[in-house]
Scaffold this motif. Structure first.
Motif, PDB file in Angstrom:
ATOM      1  N   VAL A  13       0.846  -1.368   0.109  1.00 50.73           N
ATOM      2  CA  VAL A  13       0.150  -0.159  -0.010  1.00 50.73           C
ATOM      3  C   VAL A  13       1.032   1.318  -0.095  1.00 50.73           C
ATOM      4  O   VAL A  13       1.917   1.429   0.794  1.00 50.73           O
ATOM      5  CB  VAL A  13      -0.902   0.238   1.348  1.00 50.73           C
ATOM      6  N   ALA A  33      -6.569   7.862  -2.195  1.00 45.46           N
ATOM      7  CA  ALA A  33      -5.933   6.727  -1.244  1.00 45.46           C
ATOM      8  C   ALA A  33      -4.824   6.393  -2.107  1.00 45.46           C
ATOM      9  O   ALA A  33      -4.705   6.470  -3.285  1.00 45.46           O
ATOM     10  CB  ALA A  33      -6.725   5.597  -1.189  1.00 45.46           C
ATOM     11  N   VAL A  36      -2.813   0.395  -4.255  1.00 41.48           N
ATOM     12  CA  VAL A  36      -2.952  -0.840  -3.507  1.00 41.48           C
ATOM     13  C   VAL A  36      -2.414  -2.187  -4.606  1.00 41.48           C
ATOM     14  O   VAL A  36      -3.049  -2.234  -5.754  1.00 41.48           O
ATOM     15  CB  VAL A  36      -4.191  -1.236  -2.755  1.00 41.48           C
ATOM     16  N   ALA A 143      -9.422   2.473  -2.893  1.00 41.56           N
ATOM     17  CA  ALA A 143      -9.201   1.421  -3.559  1.00 41.56           C
ATOM     18  C   ALA A 143     -10.365   0.523  -3.849  1.00 41.56           C
ATOM     19  O   ALA A 143     -10.032  -0.384  -4.781  1.00 41.56           O
ATOM     20  CB  ALA A 143      -8.189   0.457  -2.792  1.00 41.56           C
ATOM     21  N   GLY A 164      -6.820   1.498   2.061  1.00 40.86           N
ATOM     22  CA  GLY A 164      -6.835   2.365   0.868  1.00 40.86           C
ATOM     23  C   GLY A 164      -8.225   2.902   0.877  1.00 40.86           C
ATOM     24  O   GLY A 164      -8.853   2.928  -0.344  1.00 40.86           O
ATOM     25  N   GLY A 183      -2.648   3.671   4.112  1.00 37.46           N
ATOM     26  CA  GLY A 183      -2.790   4.367   2.588  1.00 37.46           C
ATOM     27  C   GLY A 183      -4.069   5.213   2.604  1.00 37.46           C
ATOM     28  O   GLY A 183      -4.408   5.396   1.599  1.00 37.46           O
TER      29      GLY A 183
END
Length: 207
Positions: A13, A33, A36, A143, A164, A183
């Motif tokens: 991440v 974010a 990932v 993510a 994320g 993240g």
């Protein structure tokens, strides 16, 4: 003979982007974010592997990249910075930063792809709305999903870890954080969270 390698599940991440700054009540964007990456890698016990963990971006700043064994997770994009006569765009990144209003403050795009044999996850940031949408903000991409007006993108669950999540801008009221915080994009004018490397080896050992 017996194999001297092991298969390890990897979650890499990057750092989340910072939220955009704001002035005079203008809507800013939330941080995107960090990108990932998820999948399996074959590693050799006792060997050394270089790893870099991206830090979270400060206000108006992108997150840092995370790298491991040939894979690169891209830092999240900063949210749109706004003020009197200032309508910057959200920055591109692993997930894009959130935007401001539609007359110039577009959100950032996601740039995370597959890397190092791992599958990449990232989504675009969202618009805050039109110039008449006072008090709204553009959510940073996550993510799991793209950002939207007053709603940051969601985290994604991978091998039991939620990572994320996007951040919300200064005027937003909703912030969907991930369980770990790894993240996550910044919200309410703040910076993003640092990334992480999660490696799940045989017998579910986590390093």
């Amino acid at each position: 003979g017996a194999s001297n390698t092991i298969s390890v599940t990897v979650i890499l991440v990057a750092g989340g982007g910072g939220s955009g700054s704001t002035a005079s009540g203008r809507p800013s964007g939330g941080g995107g974010a960090g990108g990932v990456l998820h999948g399996t890698m074959t590693l050799t016990p006792g060997s050394s592997y270089s790893v870099t963990i991206g830090g979270g971006g400060g206000t108006n700043g992108n997150g840092g990249n995370s790298t491991f064994n040939g894979a690169t997770a891209i830092g999240g994009g900063a949210g749109c910075r706004t003020g009197d006569g200032v309508y910057d765009t959200g920055s591109n990144g692993g997930s894009g930063g959130g935007g401001g209003v539609t007359n110039g403050g577009s959100p950032g795009s996601a740039t995370q792809g597959n890397s190092g044999g791992l599958t990449g996850y990232g989504n675009n940031g969202g618009y805050a709305g039109t110039a008449t949408h006072v008090g709204h903000s553009g959510g940073g991409g996550g993510a799991g999903s793209a950002g939207a007006r007053n709603s940051p993108g969601s985290a994604r669950t991978l091998s039991g870890y939620n990572v994320g999540a996007g951040g919300n801008g200064t005027a937003g009221t909703v912030y969907i954080s991930s369980t770990t915080g790894y993240g996550d994009g910044g919200d309410n004018g703040g910076g993003g969270n640092a990334g992480a490397l999660i490696a799940i080896g045989p017998n579910n050992t986590v390093t």
